[in-house]
Design an enzyme around this catalytic site. Structure first.
Site, PDB file in Angstrom:
ATOM      1  N   ASP A  71       0.824  -1.203   0.000  1.00 23.20           N
ATOM      2  CA  ASP A  71       0.000   0.000   0.000  1.00 23.20           C
ATOM      3  C   ASP A  71       0.861   1.258   0.000  1.00 23.20           C
ATOM      4  O   ASP A  71       2.085   1.197   0.085  1.00 23.20           O
ATOM      5  CB  ASP A  71      -0.929  -0.005   1.220  1.00 23.20           C
ATOM      6  CG  ASP A  71      -0.153   0.040   2.527  1.00 23.20           C
ATOM      7  OD1 ASP A  71      -0.589   0.759   3.427  1.00 23.20           O
ATOM      8  OD2 ASP A  71       0.884  -0.643   2.662  1.00 23.20           O
ATOM      9  N   GLU A 103       3.341   1.579   2.641  1.00 17.85           N
ATOM     10  CA  GLU A 103       4.455   0.631   2.511  1.00 17.85           C
ATOM     11  C   GLU A 103       4.475  -0.417   3.624  1.00 17.85           C
ATOM     12  O   GLU A 103       5.526  -0.862   4.056  1.00 17.85           O
ATOM     13  CB  GLU A 103       5.788   1.381   2.489  1.00 17.85           C
ATOM     14  CG  GLU A 103       5.833   2.490   1.457  1.00 17.85           C
ATOM     15  CD  GLU A 103       7.186   3.138   1.354  1.00 17.85           C
ATOM     16  OE1 GLU A 103       7.638   3.738   2.325  1.00 17.85           O
ATOM     17  OE2 GLU A 103       7.809   3.000   0.276  1.00 17.85           O
TER      18      GLU A 103
END
Length: 673
Positions: free
Chosen positions: A381, A384
């Site tokens: 995402d 991270e």
């Protein structure tokens, strides 16, 4: 039943062999084992007066398997469990699959475990989970799956265990809170802070954000090449060393350069426009260099690079497949403006679009085809942290594909256009899976609970709309599901951050809710700690931008239609309007005007929160402390400045000051030294 009888059952049947062998050997053995476990639980529950019941399956590591469930309980709506995991590699994903109260197994009826402690000199690990699952419910444990991702191995323990709820009754989804204020209309303090009606080239936060953002573009750091954006002024070359953000992130750079593309389009001074043009062409070249780096680990999904534009190859959350999409969006926006201003299409082909003919210079076609081929693949995402299917990533990928199909046609490339259009249609068909009617939100990701984010709330959903809406009505700012999600997400922080109890500034003006990434966040700006997550400047500004943009969209439509799904949004953000589900309010109505004024008032309230917690020097860090409001985390975060500018641009449109962006753009860029 006496405990002695329980113990005799256990010794007679199970002690001669490992417990798990007896457990999985036959259906009869399974029933006998569960009978013994229940016997013990009954004894301890009655003896200790506890209402929560824990089923213990084993208390030692297995001898013939790399994964084994140790214990579990479902009490008061929360599922807790332990698992034994063989330490065969570093990166692990441990997932428990179950059936919900409808006896269905879906990607949501699963949850992940997290590392707890080491066992047997590190050869084994204890992993645990404690996850609220009451919204979906849980009836049977299906299997426990352990993916050893570094070595590409998967280990599975089949379970088939029925689960009974114990303890307090399962809670239900709480209704949104009542609003603590009802701000109305635009406020002079925010207008002045952003210099929306005056000259932005005076002391204002807009001017400072503009200047500080450009200091981080082509930064004056040894070894930095043209076209890169340093994420923040923290790291080895800066006074602040921790955290080390002295890298160029593909996503952050593209979102920053998207602001530059907006400034390029709006600028009317020729010299200034040429400055932006040069920066954007340099960015295109830097992106092409990234694409061709021989050390890419995950191809175009590689998330970050050193400032000399070589790939960072250390451990990291990769791939991150939003970056190619946001980069392509930015460069296509620039290219379209460039061509509208009479620019040479051949230059755009050579320096922006045609990766097949000019692979070392033109990145867009390559990024777009990557998106078309990889949009359905899980990736990390934008924070991270989690590998899954993410709403934010899908939204920016969709926008890239929709724009890309039109842009490829403009570039005389119908075959690529057809590929992108087909992928956009297929992706669009998947977006409805993110809507969860039980939670009344768009899920930030579609899959197991990861990182303890059991609320499934994340400002990434709002950012996904802000960055990924393609202007074609698909998950727009005023979409019912988006409205409901924005309400649930923003109000989720009210009980998380102590500073959220401060509702007004020193002048009595309403403060909006301080907004972080997600309510379960533990990242404090340099590391992790319990209750360590903080509000972020960019997240709070994102809510302001969203509300301004929703107002602009309603203004274009000339009406507001309220449904059962969206009513809770208006009940909180426009209570004085008294809007009712099933009704449409036209722009001339009193209710419409009151609702729009409320959106403006709350937009300014969120911006006022950014202003309130901005230090006197105007510099924006990554976060502001949940207890004190003091700046925290990376200093001079580039994305923080970009987010203030994009919110200001949306506000200017809402207030009817469209020339504002031109005035900001015409300030021009001072050379970095």
């Amino acid at each position: 039943m006496a405990m002695g009888h329980c113990f005799s059952l256990l010794t007679a049947r199970y002690l001669p062999s490992p417990l798990h062998e007896a457990f999985i050997s036959s259906t009869a053995d399974m029933k006998s084992f569960l009978k013994v476990a229940l016997c013990g639980l009954t004894y301890f529950t009655s003896a200790l007066g506890q209402s929560c019941q824990t089923t213990t399956l084993r208390s030692t590591v297995p001898s013939d398997s790399n994964v084994a469930l140790g214990s579990y309980s479902y009490c008061g709506g929360t599922f807790k469990a332990t698992a034994y995991i063989a330490n065969v590699n570093y990166n692990k994903v441990v997932t428990l699959y179950y059936t919900n109260r409808q006896n269905e197994s879906t990607p949501l009826s699963s949850l992940t475990f997290g590392y707890s402690s080491s066992i047997d000199d590190g050869s084994w690990e204890l992993w645990t989970t404690s996850t609220p699952v009451y919204i979906d419910g849980i009836t049977e444990l299906l299997n426990l799956t352990y993916r050893a991702t570094d070595i590409g191995e998967t280990y599975v323990q089949q379970l088939g265990l029925p689960v009974d709820a114990t303890g307090a009754p399962e809670p239900t989804l709480a209704a949104p809170p009542a609003p603590y204020a009802s701000p109305q209309g635009f406020s002079d303090d925010i207008t002045d802070w952003l210099a929306v009606k005056g000259n932005p080239n005076v002391d204002s936060e807009a001017k400072l954000a503009f200047q500080r953002m450009f200091l981080n573009i082509n930064p004056a750091v040894e070894g930095a090449v043209d076209g890169v954006v340093v994420a923040a002024r923290s790291g080895p070359s800066y006074e602040q060393k921790d955290p080390d953000y002295e890298y160029t992130w593909v996503r952050d750079a593209s979102l920053t350069m998207d602001v530059v593309a907006t400034l390029y389009s709006a600028a009317t001074k020729r010299k200034v426009k040429q400055q932006y043009e040069e920066i954007l062409f340099e960015y295109a070249g830097a992106r092409a260099t990234e694409q061709n780096d021989p050390d890419l680990i995950t191809g175009l999904g590689e998330p970050k690079f050193y400032l000399n534009n070589t790939a960072f190859t250390g451990p990291w959350g990769r791939p991150q497949n939003d970056g190619p999409a946001t980069s392509a969006i930015t460069l296509m926006e620039f290219a379209n403006s460039y061509l509208e201003d009479g620019g040479d299409v051949n230059i755009i082909q050579e320096r922006v679009y045609d990766s097949a003919t000019y692979p070392s210079e033109a990145p867009v076609m390559k990024d777009l085809l990557f998106v078309a081929s990889n949009w359905s693949s899980p990736s990390f995402d934008l924070w991270e942290e989690e590998e899954s299917d993410h709403f934010y990533t899908r939204m920016v990928q969709r926008r890239a594909l929709v724009m890309g199909s039109d842009f490829a046609t403009k570039m005389g490339d119908p075959s690529t256009s057809a590929i992108l259009s087909s992928a956009a249609d297929a992706l669009t068909d998947t977006l409805s899976q993110f809507w969860d009617p039980n939670r009344e939100i768009l899920l930030y990701e579609y899959g197991p609970v990861l990182k303890g984010k059991s609320s499934y709330l994340d400002i990434a959903v709002v950012l996904g709309v802000n960055h990924g809406y393609a202007g074609d009505g698909v998950y727009s700012y005023t979409n019912d599901e988006v409205l409901s999600s924005a309400l649930r997400i923003s109000t989720s922080f009210l009980d998380v951050y102590p500073i959220a109890s401060t509702h007004t500034d020193s002048s009595g003006q309403v403060l909006g809710i301080p907004v972080g990434r997600y309510p379960e966040d533990v990242y404090n700006g340099t590391g992790t700690e319990e209750n360590g997550g903080n509000p972020w400047y960019l997240c709070t500004a994102a809510m302001a931008q969203y509300l301004y943009s929703a107002s602009n969209e309603y203004n274009d439509a000339g009406s507001i239609t309220v449904t059962d799904v969206s009513k809770s949004f208006f009940d909180y953000f426009a209570p004085n309007a008294g809007l009712q589900a099933g009704q449409t309010y036209r722009s001339r109505s009193k209710e419409y005007r009151q609702a729009i004024d409320s959106l403006h008032g709350w937009g300014d309230a969120f911006m006022r929160t950014v202003k309130y917690y901005t230090p006197e020097d105007g510099h924006l860090a990554e976060e502001y402390n949940r207890d004190t409001g003091a700046p925290q985390g990376a200093g001079d975060l580039t994305w923080s400045y970009a987010s203030v500018l994009t919110a200001a641009f949306a506000r200017a449109e809402a207030i009817g000051r469209k020339p504002y962006v031109k005035h900001v753009a015409n300030m021009g860029v001072e050379p970095n030294t």
